[in-house]
Scaffold this motif. Structure first.
Motif, PDB file in Angstrom:
ATOM      1  N   LEU A 263       0.752  -1.200   0.045  1.00 36.98           N
ATOM      2  CA  LEU A 263       0.039  -0.006  -0.142  1.00 36.98           C
ATOM      3  C   LEU A 263       0.791   1.269   0.080  1.00 36.98           C
ATOM      4  N   ALA A 264       2.041   1.179   0.841  1.00 39.45           N
ATOM      5  CA  ALA A 264       2.728   2.530   0.825  1.00 39.45           C
ATOM      6  C   ALA A 264       3.469   2.702  -0.629  1.00 39.45           C
ATOM      7  N   ALA A 265       3.945   1.606  -1.166  1.00 43.49           N
ATOM      8  CA  ALA A 265       4.296   1.712  -2.545  1.00 43.49           C
ATOM      9  C   ALA A 265       3.398   2.396  -3.443  1.00 43.49           C
ATOM     10  N   TYR A 266       2.380   1.857  -3.394  1.00 46.98           N
ATOM     11  CA  TYR A 266       1.271   2.412  -4.355  1.00 46.98           C
ATOM     12  C   TYR A 266       1.098   3.801  -3.964  1.00 46.98           C
ATOM     13  N   ASP A 267       0.867   3.910  -2.912  1.00 45.56           N
ATOM     14  CA  ASP A 267       0.390   5.497  -2.420  1.00 45.56           C
ATOM     15  C   ASP A 267       1.674   6.430  -2.937  1.00 45.56           C
ATOM     16  N   TRP A 268       2.891   6.089  -2.774  1.00 46.71           N
ATOM     17  CA  TRP A 268       4.001   6.816  -3.422  1.00 46.71           C
ATOM     18  C   TRP A 268       4.098   7.079  -4.799  1.00 46.71           C
ATOM     19  N   LEU A 269       3.734   6.029  -5.606  1.00 43.96           N
ATOM     20  CA  LEU A 269       3.404   5.990  -6.991  1.00 43.96           C
ATOM     21  C   LEU A 269       2.375   6.887  -7.405  1.00 43.96           C
ATOM     22  N   ALA A 270       1.277   6.672  -6.796  1.00 48.58           N
ATOM     23  CA  ALA A 270       0.113   7.260  -7.313  1.00 48.58           C
ATOM     24  C   ALA A 270       0.222   8.874  -6.972  1.00 48.58           C
ATOM     25  N   ALA A 271       1.156   9.245  -6.305  1.00 46.94           N
ATOM     26  CA  ALA A 271       1.201  10.821  -5.872  1.00 46.94           C
ATOM     27  C   ALA A 271       1.789  11.320  -7.107  1.00 46.94           C
ATOM     28  N   LYS A 272       2.686  10.469  -8.157  1.00 49.57           N
ATOM     29  CA  LYS A 272       3.004  11.160  -9.130  1.00 49.57           C
ATOM     30  C   LYS A 272       2.331  11.388 -10.156  1.00 49.57           C
ATOM     31  N   GLY A 273       0.924  10.710 -10.148  1.00 47.55           N
ATOM     32  CA  GLY A 273       0.128  10.860 -11.145  1.00 47.55           C
ATOM     33  C   GLY A 273       0.277   9.645 -12.388  1.00 47.55           C
ATOM     34  N   GLY A 274      -0.706   9.755 -13.076  1.00 47.52           N
ATOM     35  CA  GLY A 274      -0.647   8.609 -14.357  1.00 47.52           C
ATOM     36  C   GLY A 274      -1.445   7.536 -14.174  1.00 47.52           C
ATOM     37  N   ARG A 275      -1.470   6.438 -15.015  1.00 51.18           N
ATOM     38  CA  ARG A 275      -2.055   5.276 -14.886  1.00 51.18           C
ATOM     39  C   ARG A 275      -1.137   4.264 -14.151  1.00 51.18           C
ATOM     40  N   ILE A 276      -1.732   3.329 -13.594  1.00 50.33           N
ATOM     41  CA  ILE A 276      -0.868   2.367 -12.714  1.00 50.33           C
ATOM     42  C   ILE A 276      -1.658   1.025 -13.073  1.00 50.33           C
ATOM     43  N   VAL A 277      -0.632   0.269 -13.487  1.00 49.24           N
ATOM     44  CA  VAL A 277      -0.803  -1.445 -13.779  1.00 49.24           C
ATOM     45  C   VAL A 277      -0.207  -2.359 -12.487  1.00 49.24           C
ATOM     46  N   LEU A 278      -0.799  -3.173 -12.177  1.00 48.07           N
ATOM     47  CA  LEU A 278      -0.096  -3.829 -10.744  1.00 48.07           C
ATOM     48  C   LEU A 278       0.243  -5.164 -11.576  1.00 48.07           C
ATOM     49  N   TRP A 279       1.543  -5.595 -11.188  1.00 46.85           N
ATOM     50  CA  TRP A 279       2.102  -6.794 -11.681  1.00 46.85           C
ATOM     51  C   TRP A 279       2.600  -7.625 -10.373  1.00 46.85           C
ATOM     52  N   GLY A 280       1.978  -8.946  -9.981  1.00 47.71           N
ATOM     53  CA  GLY A 280       2.435  -9.449  -8.945  1.00 47.71           C
ATOM     54  C   GLY A 280       2.932 -10.750  -9.447  1.00 47.71           C
ATOM     55  N   ARG A 281       4.241 -11.416  -9.156  1.00 45.31           N
ATOM     56  CA  ARG A 281       4.867 -12.379  -9.392  1.00 45.31           C
ATOM     57  C   ARG A 281       4.963 -13.229  -8.218  1.00 45.31           C
ATOM     58  N   SER A 282       4.387 -14.356  -8.222  1.00 46.71           N
ATOM     59  CA  SER A 282       4.616 -15.460  -6.818  1.00 46.71           C
ATOM     60  C   SER A 282       4.075 -15.005  -5.795  1.00 46.71           C
ATOM     61  N   LEU A 283       5.060 -14.789  -4.838  1.00 47.11           N
ATOM     62  CA  LEU A 283       4.845 -14.278  -3.446  1.00 47.11           C
ATOM     63  C   LEU A 283       4.078 -12.986  -3.537  1.00 47.11           C
ATOM     64  N   GLY A 284       4.532 -12.066  -4.699  1.00 48.12           N
ATOM     65  CA  GLY A 284       3.916 -10.887  -5.238  1.00 48.12           C
ATOM     66  C   GLY A 284       2.435 -10.955  -5.472  1.00 48.12           C
ATOM     67  N   SER A 285       1.990 -12.037  -5.793  1.00 53.93           N
ATOM     68  CA  SER A 285       0.762 -11.905  -6.185  1.00 53.93           C
ATOM     69  C   SER A 285      -0.391 -11.752  -5.013  1.00 53.93           C
ATOM     70  N   GLY A 286       0.237 -12.026  -3.581  1.00 54.07           N
ATOM     71  CA  GLY A 286      -0.585 -11.770  -2.633  1.00 54.07           C
ATOM     72  C   GLY A 286      -0.907 -10.254  -2.333  1.00 54.07           C
ATOM     73  N   PRO A 287       0.269  -9.390  -2.094  1.00 52.19           N
ATOM     74  CA  PRO A 287       0.199  -7.769  -1.876  1.00 52.19           C
ATOM     75  C   PRO A 287      -0.308  -7.149  -3.247  1.00 52.19           C
ATOM     76  N   ALA A 288      -0.193  -7.820  -4.348  1.00 51.59           N
ATOM     77  CA  ALA A 288      -0.762  -7.094  -5.498  1.00 51.59           C
ATOM     78  C   ALA A 288      -2.183  -7.339  -5.599  1.00 51.59           C
ATOM     79  N   THR A 289      -2.811  -8.547  -5.445  1.00 50.85           N
ATOM     80  CA  THR A 289      -4.129  -8.631  -5.185  1.00 50.85           C
ATOM     81  C   THR A 289      -4.806  -7.762  -4.097  1.00 50.85           C
ATOM     82  N   TYR A 290      -4.100  -7.933  -2.839  1.00 51.30           N
ATOM     83  CA  TYR A 290      -4.617  -7.082  -1.847  1.00 51.30           C
ATOM     84  C   TYR A 290      -4.731  -5.511  -2.105  1.00 51.30           C
ATOM     85  N   VAL A 291      -3.542  -4.881  -2.769  1.00 49.06           N
ATOM     86  CA  VAL A 291      -3.696  -3.653  -3.152  1.00 49.06           C
ATOM     87  C   VAL A 291      -4.766  -3.398  -4.204  1.00 49.06           C
ATOM     88  N   ALA A 292      -4.734  -4.189  -5.151  1.00 48.41           N
ATOM     89  CA  ALA A 292      -5.957  -4.277  -6.175  1.00 48.41           C
ATOM     90  C   ALA A 292      -7.324  -4.087  -5.414  1.00 48.41           C
TER      91      ALA A 292
END
Length: 268
Positions: A131-160
């Protein structure tokens, strides 16, 4: 006959003691088994990412996450990349070089407890870091797409499920970490032992972004059935790619990036 009974009883006691010892070892050392936190963080100077920068992402707990960020070209989204379990996010710099070469921006980072970021690893920390990474990135503006690999599929889905993004790509995902553990340790009550269970099968119900799932039939780390179950649960299905004979780390070589670009370009 009495001697045989005594021997069998002794063996049974030894088996019970051994079983309890295994339970205790897995319980107290489980995060050492679950996470691969070794290795080092590469320097940007070791890569071709001349337009990227080393960034520090603050979290609510006061920890700072190390990450790499590169802005997108006009009209392209930024990929928020949730790395897998092994070592540092920086080891996958070849992927980030391709993102940038095709005009995409990216933000990739280490969760707390991994080589680039101090702190202790846990499910709670990983989700907060996402969530912190998303909020940091969202502050820059623009479209965001999420990519979760393996373990990362957990936080990616949670953030989505808790933030707005244009798309969610899940590479070799699991429906839950406890289900993966049950595949390996079916003789143990892993559902009662595990601290960090990452229930993607519950979180994905809150995802309203289009979801693309990629998996290989020969995946020996997270069986392909996990990816199939995740996709079946996705409210907005945008594609399921099952690559024959691909293992857990093979999908990039089998053309994952080409399919990912097609998916991201079709996202609203």
């Amino acid at each position: 006959m009495k001697l045989v009974r005594n021997i069998l009883a002794g063996l049974a006691v030894l088996a019970i003691i051994a079983y309890l010892g295994i339970l205790a070892g897995l319980y107290f050392l489980q995060r050492d088994f679950q996470y691969d936190r070794g290795g080092r963080m590469f320097a940007l100077s070791e890569t071709a990412l001349t337009n990227a920068e080393l960034v520090s992402i603050p979290t609510e707990g006061g920890a700072a996450l190390a990450g790499w960020y590169a802005p997108p070209q006009a009209g392209k989204p930024t990929i928020l990349y949730f790395r897998g379990n092994a070592r540092s996010f920086s080891r996958e710099y070849g992927r980030y070089e391709q993102f940038v070469a095709d005009g995409y921006g990216f933000l990739a980072f280490d969760y707390r407890g991994f080589p680039g970021s101090p702190g202790e690893v846990s499910e709670e920390a990983i989700l907060a870091d996402g969530l912190a990474a998303y909020d940091w990135l969202a502050a820059k503006g623009g479209r965001i797409v999420l990519w979760g690999r393996s373990l990362g599929s957990g936080p990616a889905t949670y953030v989505a499920g808790r933030r707005e993004a244009a798309a969610l790509l899940l590479e070799t995902p699991f429906d839950s970490a406890v289900a993966v553990a049950a595949d390996r340790y079916g003789f143990l009550p892993v559902g009662l032992l595990m601290f960090d269970q990452f229930p993607v099968d519950s979180w994905i119900a809150d995802v309203d972004e289009p979801v693309f799932v990629a998996h290989g039939t020969a995946d020996s780390t997270i069986a392909v059935s996990h990816g199939e179950r995740v996709y079946a649960l996705a409210p907005v299905k945008a594609g399921l790619w099952i690559e024959p004979d691909a293992d857990h780390a093979d999908l990039w070589e089998h053309g994952l990036w080409r399919r990912a670009k097609t998916f991201f370009e079709s996202a609203p």
